[in-house]
Design an enzyme around this catalytic site. Sequence first.
Site, short mmCIF file in Angstrom:
data_model
loop_
_atom_site.label_atom_id
_atom_site.label_comp_id
_atom_site.label_asym_id
_atom_site.label_seq_id
_atom_site.Cartn_x
_atom_site.Cartn_y
_atom_site.Cartn_z
N ARG A 131 -2.06 -11.84 20.90
CA ARG A 131 -2.32 -11.33 19.55
C ARG A 131 -1.81 -12.27 18.47
O ARG A 131 -2.40 -12.36 17.39
CB ARG A 131 -1.68 -9.94 19.38
N TYR A 145 -10.95 -8.72 4.20
CA TYR A 145 -10.49 -8.24 2.90
C TYR A 145 -8.97 -8.40 2.81
O TYR A 145 -8.26 -8.29 3.81
CB TYR A 145 -10.88 -6.78 2.65
N HIS A 172 -1.41 5.78 11.30
CA HIS A 172 -2.44 4.85 10.84
C HIS A 172 -2.99 4.04 12.01
O HIS A 172 -4.21 3.85 12.13
CB HIS A 172 -1.81 3.91 9.80
#
EC number: 1.3.98.5
Length: 249
Positions: A131, A145, A172
């Site tokens: 990652r 974004y 989240h």
Amino acid sequence: MNEAAKTLDGWYVLHDFRKIDWNSWKTVSASEREQMLNEFEALVSKWEGTEKAGKGSHALYSIVGQKADIMIMLLRPTMEELNEIENAFNKSGLAAYMIPTYSYVSVVELSNYLAGDSDEDPYENPYVRSRLYPELPRWKHVCFYPMDKRREGNDNWYMLPMEERKNLMRSHGMIGRGYAGVVKQIISGSVGFDDWEWGVTLFSDDVLQFKKLVYEMRFDEVSARYGEFGSFYVGNILEKERIPAYFHI
């Protein structure tokens, strides 16, 4: 003072957005255009060699809409290498027919909000390394974004206790996990590097999944109360073999 989140940092990232000056490009002879495209493809081949050696990654995208025509995304171990690549491209013949419209500088980041307790060195963990030092997927579509965490009145992310921030980020993160295998995301930190605090890059073979994911997250408290977002860029993968067709007049 509140406890700051600790981060693991990986490769440095440059998102480079350009518009193509098509009117000027049309005035160039076919042989000159071919020469410049060959030069650019040689640069891309060099980037491919770096990727095969596990020392970075890259991808090119054709951006939809009028914010840009092309996005080059580059990942490298050092900021100096990103700068060298950027300068080499700017000195190329093709760059003379491109107009920079936006750029974003950051570093791949993992926070300790969702980390478990462990004594191991996270930089030696294969999953963590995959990652922090990712090979960019050649999926069909990309969405990028920038974003901030809000710091206004009662909606000040940085004044929340660490445990509350952890709980919010756990909720989240569960939304994102629902898109595993469909959407891949790379979060890159940019505090002190650029105008926003994070860059979010999403990849998918189904462009509609970007809308579904971002919309669903809007209802989560982390986004609804504490999220502020910049411009969104969406585009399609531009493989090296398609470069001549893309620039063909």
